[in-house]
Design a protein around this motif. Sequence first.
Motif, PDB file in Angstrom:
ATOM      1  N   ILE A 237      10.953  -9.156 -12.182  1.00  0.00           N
ATOM      2  CA  ILE A 237      10.020  -8.695 -13.220  1.00  0.00           C
ATOM      3  C   ILE A 237      10.334  -7.250 -13.588  1.00  0.00           C
ATOM      4  O   ILE A 237      10.496  -6.393 -12.710  1.00  0.00           O
ATOM      5  N   PHE A 238      10.425  -6.977 -14.876  1.00  0.00           N
ATOM      6  CA  PHE A 238      10.668  -5.630 -15.390  1.00  0.00           C
ATOM      7  C   PHE A 238       9.454  -5.215 -16.222  1.00  0.00           C
ATOM      8  O   PHE A 238       9.115  -5.874 -17.201  1.00  0.00           O
ATOM      9  N   GLY A 239       8.792  -4.145 -15.830  1.00  0.00           N
ATOM     10  CA  GLY A 239       7.587  -3.710 -16.528  1.00  0.00           C
ATOM     11  C   GLY A 239       7.764  -2.421 -17.295  1.00  0.00           C
ATOM     12  O   GLY A 239       8.557  -1.555 -16.920  1.00  0.00           O
ATOM     13  N   SER A 240       7.018  -2.311 -18.395  1.00  0.00           N
ATOM     14  CA  SER A 240       6.985  -1.095 -19.218  1.00  0.00           C
ATOM     15  C   SER A 240       8.381  -0.687 -19.682  1.00  0.00           C
ATOM     16  O   SER A 240       8.767   0.478 -19.615  1.00  0.00           O
ATOM     17  N   THR A 241       9.132  -1.661 -20.182  1.00  0.00           N
ATOM     18  CA  THR A 241      10.521  -1.415 -20.570  1.00  0.00           C
ATOM     19  C   THR A 241      10.657  -0.874 -21.993  1.00  0.00           C
ATOM     20  O   THR A 241       9.827  -1.137 -22.856  1.00  0.00           O
ATOM     21  N   HIS A 242      11.749  -0.145 -22.210  1.00  0.00           N
ATOM     22  CA  HIS A 242      12.109   0.381 -23.525  1.00  0.00           C
ATOM     23  C   HIS A 242      13.403  -0.308 -23.996  1.00  0.00           C
ATOM     24  O   HIS A 242      14.129  -0.873 -23.170  1.00  0.00           O
ATOM     25  N   PRO A 243      13.687  -0.277 -25.317  1.00  0.00           N
ATOM     26  CA  PRO A 243      14.851  -0.994 -25.850  1.00  0.00           C
ATOM     27  C   PRO A 243      16.177  -0.718 -25.142  1.00  0.00           C
ATOM     28  O   PRO A 243      16.919  -1.658 -24.830  1.00  0.00           O
ATOM     29  N   LYS A 244      16.495   0.537 -24.865  1.00  0.00           N
ATOM     30  CA  LYS A 244      17.770   0.849 -24.191  1.00  0.00           C
ATOM     31  C   LYS A 244      17.819   0.246 -22.800  1.00  0.00           C
ATOM     32  O   LYS A 244      18.873  -0.212 -22.335  1.00  0.00           O
ATOM     33  N   GLU A 245      16.675   0.258 -22.117  1.00  0.00           N
ATOM     34  CA  GLU A 245      16.609  -0.344 -20.786  1.00  0.00           C
ATOM     35  C   GLU A 245      16.770  -1.857 -20.885  1.00  0.00           C
ATOM     36  O   GLU A 245      17.407  -2.485 -20.020  1.00  0.00           O
ATOM     37  N   GLU A 246      16.204  -2.443 -21.939  1.00  0.00           N
ATOM     38  CA  GLU A 246      16.292  -3.892 -22.115  1.00  0.00           C
ATOM     39  C   GLU A 246      17.719  -4.349 -22.387  1.00  0.00           C
ATOM     40  O   GLU A 246      18.110  -5.447 -21.976  1.00  0.00           O
ATOM     41  N   GLU A 247      18.510  -3.509 -23.024  1.00  0.00           N
ATOM     42  CA  GLU A 247      19.920  -3.826 -23.223  1.00  0.00           C
ATOM     43  C   GLU A 247      20.657  -3.875 -21.889  1.00  0.00           C
ATOM     44  O   GLU A 247      21.502  -4.742 -21.654  1.00  0.00           O
ATOM     45  N   ILE A 248      20.319  -2.924 -21.006  1.00  0.00           N
ATOM     46  CA  ILE A 248      20.920  -2.907 -19.666  1.00  0.00           C
ATOM     47  C   ILE A 248      20.470  -4.127 -18.868  1.00  0.00           C
ATOM     48  O   ILE A 248      21.269  -4.756 -18.151  1.00  0.00           O
ATOM     49  N   ILE A 249      19.194  -4.489 -19.011  1.00  0.00           N
ATOM     50  CA  ILE A 249      18.651  -5.658 -18.320  1.00  0.00           C
ATOM     51  C   ILE A 249      19.367  -6.930 -18.782  1.00  0.00           C
ATOM     52  O   ILE A 249      19.697  -7.807 -17.970  1.00  0.00           O
ATOM     53  N   ALA A 250      19.603  -7.028 -20.082  1.00  0.00           N
ATOM     54  CA  ALA A 250      20.299  -8.195 -20.627  1.00  0.00           C
ATOM     55  C   ALA A 250      21.722  -8.284 -20.063  1.00  0.00           C
ATOM     56  O   ALA A 250      22.198  -9.365 -19.710  1.00  0.00           O
ATOM     57  N   ASP A 251      22.398  -7.140 -19.975  1.00  0.00           N
ATOM     58  CA  ASP A 251      23.753  -7.106 -19.403  1.00  0.00           C
ATOM     59  C   ASP A 251      23.733  -7.539 -17.930  1.00  0.00           C
ATOM     60  O   ASP A 251      24.615  -8.278 -17.479  1.00  0.00           O
ATOM     61  N   SER A 252      22.712  -7.076 -17.201  1.00  0.00           N
ATOM     62  CA  SER A 252      22.620  -7.420 -15.778  1.00  0.00           C
ATOM     63  C   SER A 252      22.352  -8.907 -15.584  1.00  0.00           C
ATOM     64  O   SER A 252      22.831  -9.517 -14.624  1.00  0.00           O
ATOM     65  N   PHE A 253      21.601  -9.502 -16.522  1.00  0.00           N
ATOM     66  CA  PHE A 253      21.341 -10.933 -16.441  1.00  0.00           C
ATOM     67  C   PHE A 253      22.653 -11.711 -16.569  1.00  0.00           C
ATOM     68  O   PHE A 253      22.903 -12.656 -15.806  1.00  0.00           O
ATOM     69  N   GLU A 254      23.484 -11.301 -17.526  1.00  0.00           N
ATOM     70  CA  GLU A 254      24.775 -11.965 -17.721  1.00  0.00           C
ATOM     71  C   GLU A 254      25.645 -11.862 -16.478  1.00  0.00           C
ATOM     72  O   GLU A 254      26.310 -12.820 -16.080  1.00  0.00           O
ATOM     73  N   ILE A 255      25.640 -10.687 -15.854  1.00  0.00           N
ATOM     74  CA  ILE A 255      26.451 -10.472 -14.648  1.00  0.00           C
ATOM     75  C   ILE A 255      25.987 -11.390 -13.522  1.00  0.00           C
ATOM     76  O   ILE A 255      26.795 -12.051 -12.853  1.00  0.00           O
ATOM     77  N   LEU A 256      24.676 -11.482 -13.323  1.00  0.00           N
ATOM     78  CA  LEU A 256      24.132 -12.322 -12.259  1.00  0.00           C
ATOM     79  C   LEU A 256      24.426 -13.801 -12.515  1.00  0.00           C
ATOM     80  O   LEU A 256      24.759 -14.549 -11.587  1.00  0.00           O
ATOM     81  N   LYS A 257      24.302 -14.221 -13.769  1.00  0.00           N
ATOM     82  CA  LYS A 257      24.584 -15.626 -14.106  1.00  0.00           C
ATOM     83  C   LYS A 257      26.056 -15.952 -13.877  1.00  0.00           C
ATOM     84  O   LYS A 257      26.383 -17.028 -13.373  1.00  0.00           O
ATOM     85  N   ASN A 258      26.924 -15.017 -14.249  1.00  0.00           N
ATOM     86  CA  ASN A 258      28.364 -15.239 -14.057  1.00  0.00           C
ATOM     87  C   ASN A 258      28.740 -15.303 -12.582  1.00  0.00           C
ATOM     88  O   ASN A 258      29.757 -15.904 -12.211  1.00  0.00           O
TER      89      ASN A 258
END
Length: 304
Positions: A237-258
Motif C-alpha cells: 500500500i502506498f499512501g499520500s502519493t504524488h505523480p512523480k512518486e507514482e511513476e517510480i511506483i509503476a516502474d517498481s511494479f514492472e520490476i517485481l512482475k518481471n
Amino acid sequence: MGFILYILYNLLTPFLFIAAIFISFFSLRHKFSDNLNALKERISFSTKGFPQKAYWFHASSIGEVKAIKSIIEKAKELKPDIPFIITVSTLSGKKEALSLTPYVRILPADFYFLIKRFIKNLKPLKLFVAETEIWPNLLAHASKECKVKILNARISDKTFGSYLKISPLIRFSLKNISRICAQSKKDADRYSRFFDKEKIFITGNIKYDSLKKDEKAVDLAENIIKSADIQNKNKIIFGSTHPKEEEIIADSFEILKNEGEDVFFIIVPRHINKAILTKEIFDKKQIKTKLLSEKSKEKTEVLI
C-alpha cells in the motif's frame, strides 16, 4: 540582521502573493469559484461571526488538521466554556476543519497590516500552530496578543536547508514563541538552531493519538480485498502519493512482475481528485489498473 530580513520579507511578500495567486487560479485541484472565494478570505481581516477570547488553532492543510484533532478534542473536554477557531492555508484543510467547528476560515495573507488587524479583531486567548507554519507576521503579532505554541513541530531536510539560509529571519520570527513541541529529537535539534532549546519539548507525533479502530473502514478494506480476489497475494500500500512518486511506483511494479513476484499494489493519491491521472500513469505501462469507484469486475493488478 533578523529585523532587516523581516523588513525585506514584508516588502517582497505582496509580489510573492500575487505570483502564488496567479498559479493557484490555473490549478486543476479546485474550481475557479472556490479559488476566488479563498482569495477573498486571504485578503480580508474580517472576523465577523467568530468568537473573541477563543483558542485559535492554525493548520496548513488536511493532514495538519487531522493531526491536531486529538488536541482540539482534549481542549474542548478540559475547557468546554472556551470557544475555538481554526484557520487553514488550503481549501482541503478548510473542508476537514469544518467537521470540527463552524468557526473556520482561510488564514489572511501574511501582510504586516492585514494580519495585525485580523489578530486585533480576533483577540485570541492562545494560538496553537501546527507543524512548520512559520509565518513571520503571524508569529510576531500573535505573540504580542497571546501565548503562541507550535505543536507537532517538524522540519524536513529540504525546509531545514532553506531555513539555514535565512536563519536570522527564522530566529526573529520565533523569538517570542512560548513553547515548541517537537515530533522527534531530530526535529528538536533542528529547531534549537533557531530557538531557545530550554523551551523545546519532544512530545512525539500527535497524529498517532488520533488513531482509532474504525469498524466500517475495516469492513470496507476486507470487502475490497475479497472483491479484488487478492487474499493470497502480497499487498503493498502506498499512501499520500504524488505523480512523480507514482511513476517510480509503476516502474517498481514492472520490476517485481518481471522477477516473478505475485504482488498487488494499492495506491492512495495525496489529492484524490487526481486519481484518474494516477491511473493514466499505470495505463501507459499497460498495467491492469482500476479505480475503487469503478464497478468493473475485470481482474486488476493495481487499485487506486
